[in-house]
Write a protein that holds these residues in place. Structure first.
Motif, PDB file in Angstrom:
ATOM      1  N   ARG A 118       0.832  -1.203   0.000  1.00  0.00           N
ATOM      2  CA  ARG A 118       0.000   0.000   0.000  1.00  0.00           C
ATOM      3  C   ARG A 118       0.868   1.255   0.000  1.00  0.00           C
ATOM      4  O   ARG A 118       0.611   2.215  -0.715  1.00  0.00           O
ATOM      5  CB  ARG A 118      -0.921  -0.020   1.223  1.00  0.00           C
ATOM      6  N   ARG A 119       1.928   1.214   0.808  1.00  0.00           N
ATOM      7  CA  ARG A 119       2.814   2.369   0.901  1.00  0.00           C
ATOM      8  C   ARG A 119       3.559   2.589  -0.416  1.00  0.00           C
ATOM      9  O   ARG A 119       3.702   3.717  -0.883  1.00  0.00           O
ATOM     10  CB  ARG A 119       3.811   2.165   2.042  1.00  0.00           C
ATOM     11  N   SER A 120       4.030   1.504  -1.025  1.00  0.00           N
ATOM     12  CA  SER A 120       4.775   1.662  -2.278  1.00  0.00           C
ATOM     13  C   SER A 120       3.862   2.158  -3.392  1.00  0.00           C
ATOM     14  O   SER A 120       4.265   2.971  -4.218  1.00  0.00           O
ATOM     15  CB  SER A 120       5.447   0.338  -2.678  1.00  0.00           C
ATOM     16  N   SER A 121       2.595   1.711  -3.411  1.00  0.00           N
ATOM     17  CA  SER A 121       1.647   2.192  -4.417  1.00  0.00           C
ATOM     18  C   SER A 121       1.355   3.672  -4.219  1.00  0.00           C
ATOM     19  O   SER A 121       1.286   4.442  -5.179  1.00  0.00           O
ATOM     20  CB  SER A 121       0.337   1.403  -4.322  1.00  0.00           C
ATOM     21  N   LYS A 122       1.198   4.069  -2.965  1.00  0.00           N
ATOM     22  CA  LYS A 122       0.929   5.472  -2.661  1.00  0.00           C
ATOM     23  C   LYS A 122       2.108   6.341  -3.069  1.00  0.00           C
ATOM     24  O   LYS A 122       1.958   7.416  -3.642  1.00  0.00           O
ATOM     25  CB  LYS A 122       0.652   5.625  -1.164  1.00  0.00           C
ATOM     26  N   GLU A 178      13.055   9.457  15.247  1.00  0.00           N
ATOM     27  CA  GLU A 178      11.684   8.957  15.415  1.00  0.00           C
ATOM     28  C   GLU A 178      10.768   9.465  14.295  1.00  0.00           C
ATOM     29  O   GLU A 178       9.943   8.717  13.761  1.00  0.00           O
ATOM     30  CB  GLU A 178      11.122   9.380  16.775  1.00  0.00           C
ATOM     31  N   LYS A 179      10.926  10.756  13.926  1.00  0.00           N
ATOM     32  CA  LYS A 179      10.109  11.324  12.858  1.00  0.00           C
ATOM     33  C   LYS A 179      10.415  10.663  11.521  1.00  0.00           C
ATOM     34  O   LYS A 179       9.499  10.366  10.737  1.00  0.00           O
ATOM     35  CB  LYS A 179      10.359  12.837  12.767  1.00  0.00           C
ATOM     36  N   LEU A 180      11.689  10.428  11.246  1.00  0.00           N
ATOM     37  CA  LEU A 180      12.058   9.752  10.003  1.00  0.00           C
ATOM     38  C   LEU A 180      11.509   8.329   9.974  1.00  0.00           C
ATOM     39  O   LEU A 180      11.010   7.863   8.943  1.00  0.00           O
ATOM     40  CB  LEU A 180      13.582   9.733   9.843  1.00  0.00           C
ATOM     41  N   LEU A 181      11.591   7.634  11.101  1.00  0.00           N
ATOM     42  CA  LEU A 181      11.080   6.264  11.173  1.00  0.00           C
ATOM     43  C   LEU A 181       9.579   6.248  10.888  1.00  0.00           C
ATOM     44  O   LEU A 181       9.096   5.438  10.086  1.00  0.00           O
ATOM     45  CB  LEU A 181      11.368   5.664  12.557  1.00  0.00           C
ATOM     46  N   GLY A 186       6.550   4.267   8.512  1.00  0.00           N
ATOM     47  CA  GLY A 186       5.161   4.222   8.956  1.00  0.00           C
ATOM     48  C   GLY A 186       5.036   3.975  10.450  1.00  0.00           C
ATOM     49  O   GLY A 186       5.897   3.362  11.076  1.00  0.00           O
ATOM     50  N   TYR A 187       3.948   4.462  11.025  1.00  0.00           N
ATOM     51  CA  TYR A 187       3.736   4.340  12.460  1.00  0.00           C
ATOM     52  C   TYR A 187       3.570   2.896  12.906  1.00  0.00           C
ATOM     53  O   TYR A 187       3.796   2.564  14.071  1.00  0.00           O
ATOM     54  CB  TYR A 187       2.502   5.149  12.891  1.00  0.00           C
ATOM     55  N   ASP A 188       3.170   2.020  11.971  1.00  0.00           N
ATOM     56  CA  ASP A 188       2.951   0.623  12.350  1.00  0.00           C
ATOM     57  C   ASP A 188       4.207  -0.233  12.163  1.00  0.00           C
ATOM     58  O   ASP A 188       4.178  -1.440  12.355  1.00  0.00           O
ATOM     59  CB  ASP A 188       1.799   0.022  11.534  1.00  0.00           C
ATOM     60  N   TYR A 189       5.319   0.395  11.789  1.00  0.00           N
ATOM     61  CA  TYR A 189       6.563  -0.364  11.622  1.00  0.00           C
ATOM     62  C   TYR A 189       7.084  -0.783  12.992  1.00  0.00           C
ATOM     63  O   TYR A 189       7.193   0.036  13.905  1.00  0.00           O
ATOM     64  CB  TYR A 189       7.608   0.479  10.889  1.00  0.00           C
ATOM     65  N   PRO A 190       7.426  -2.083  13.172  1.00  0.00           N
ATOM     66  CA  PRO A 190       7.791  -2.568  14.503  1.00  0.00           C
ATOM     67  C   PRO A 190       9.249  -2.323  14.891  1.00  0.00           C
ATOM     68  O   PRO A 190       9.645  -2.590  16.026  1.00  0.00           O
ATOM     69  CB  PRO A 190       7.519  -4.076  14.394  1.00  0.00           C
ATOM     70  N   GLY A 191      10.074  -1.827  13.960  1.00  0.00           N
ATOM     71  CA  GLY A 191      11.492  -1.616  14.262  1.00  0.00           C
ATOM     72  C   GLY A 191      11.717  -0.388  15.122  1.00  0.00           C
ATOM     73  O   GLY A 191      10.788   0.314  15.511  1.00  0.00           O
ATOM     74  N   ASP A 192      13.002  -0.119  15.413  1.00  0.00           N
ATOM     75  CA  ASP A 192      13.319   1.046  16.243  1.00  0.00           C
ATOM     76  C   ASP A 192      14.219   2.006  15.466  1.00  0.00           C
ATOM     77  O   ASP A 192      14.491   1.817  14.286  1.00  0.00           O
ATOM     78  CB  ASP A 192      13.970   0.621  17.573  1.00  0.00           C
ATOM     79  N   VAL A 193      14.696   3.064  16.151  1.00  0.00           N
ATOM     80  CA  VAL A 193      15.412   4.135  15.467  1.00  0.00           C
ATOM     81  C   VAL A 193      16.766   3.694  14.914  1.00  0.00           C
ATOM     82  O   VAL A 193      17.336   4.388  14.073  1.00  0.00           O
ATOM     83  CB  VAL A 193      15.605   5.351  16.397  1.00  0.00           C
ATOM     84  N   ARG A 194      17.280   2.548  15.354  1.00  0.00           N
ATOM     85  CA  ARG A 194      18.535   2.058  14.758  1.00  0.00           C
ATOM     86  C   ARG A 194      18.373   1.786  13.272  1.00  0.00           C
ATOM     87  O   ARG A 194      19.335   1.852  12.510  1.00  0.00           O
ATOM     88  CB  ARG A 194      18.992   0.787  15.488  1.00  0.00           C
ATOM     89  N   THR A 195      17.126   1.474  12.869  1.00  0.00           N
ATOM     90  CA  THR A 195      16.836   1.297  11.449  1.00  0.00           C
ATOM     91  C   THR A 195      17.229   2.547  10.663  1.00  0.00           C
ATOM     92  O   THR A 195      17.829   2.466   9.583  1.00  0.00           O
ATOM     93  CB  THR A 195      15.323   1.034  11.259  1.00  0.00           C
TER      94      THR A 195
END
Length: 231
Positions: A118-122, A178-181, A186-195
């Protein structure tokens, strides 16, 4: 025509289960059972997303992911049997977009796939009207998602492109990790800021002549990252 997915795992029962479930959602599913087969299929077909196990015969999932990134920015979700943070970080280092730890619920897998698709299509639809942006020797074509440094094209992953595009279109604006993540993943991404840190470092290695003393993407210590415009 449904989305086309490549599922890669040497455990045939897992592949069979994922394939059956995704086909219920009208997705077209190809399967591979070792790293070499997966790489060949990725080269010779166009996929909307790839589910890639870490532990594979012939080539590891990390090696497959790294080699795919040399010719494609197709979204890749790594499947790992370990809950070890190192596996997750390595997957991101090699260009993966997300990871899921085994054993997993197939509903979680389907939910992650749908979020990414969905994100890639958007992103594709939003960028169709955007322009070419230049700053110094850096040129970004937002429609074709191509990046050039001093006239030479550099190959970015989907998330690396999203990061540099966000930063260059908002020069001098400091974004927290945090804002970049939240914005890019996306807000539903389960990773953390190390990403974010991993992707910024890899992005600098590709677009900066001296990543240790960056010209474009700067760190605001204790705050986050920003893009510095070049005349």
């Amino acid at each position: 025509m449904g989305r086309k997915v490549l599922v890669v795992d040497d455990e045939k029962l897992i592949v069979k289960g994922i394939k059956f479930s995704l086909e219920q959602d009208d997705m077209q599913v190809d399967c591979a059972y070792d790293g070499e087969e997966a790489l060949n299929m990725a080269r010779n077909n166009s996929y909307d997303i790839i589910l890639l196990d870490v532990m594979l015969p012939k080539l590891t999932g990390f090696e497959v992911c790294q080699q795919i990134r040399e010719f494609s920015d197709v979204p890749i979700i790594m499947l790992t049997a370990k809950g070890d943070d190192m596996d997750k970080i390595l997957g991101l280092e090699y260009g993966a977009d997300d990871y899921i730890t085994k054993p997993f619920n197939i509903l979680e897998v389907k939910a992650r796939i749908k979020v990414i698709l969905r994100r890639s299509s958007k992103q594709v639809s939003e960028k169709q009207q955007q322009r070419v942006i230049t700053s110094g020797g850096l040129k970004i074509d937002c429609e074709s998602r191509r990046v050039h440094i001093d006239g030479k094209e550099v190959n970015l992953t989907a998330k690396e492109f999203d990061l540099v595009e966000l930063l260059i279109t908002n020069p001098e604006k400091v974004y927290s990790r945090e804002k970049l993540l939240n914005t890019v993943w996306g807000y539903d991404y389960p990773g953390d800021v190390r990403t974010v840190d991993v992707h910024i470092r890899r992005l600098r290695e590709k677009i900066e002549s001296n990543p240790g003393d960056p010209k474009y993407i700067h760190t605001k210590w204790g705050v986050g990252y920003y893009f510095q415009s070049q005349n």
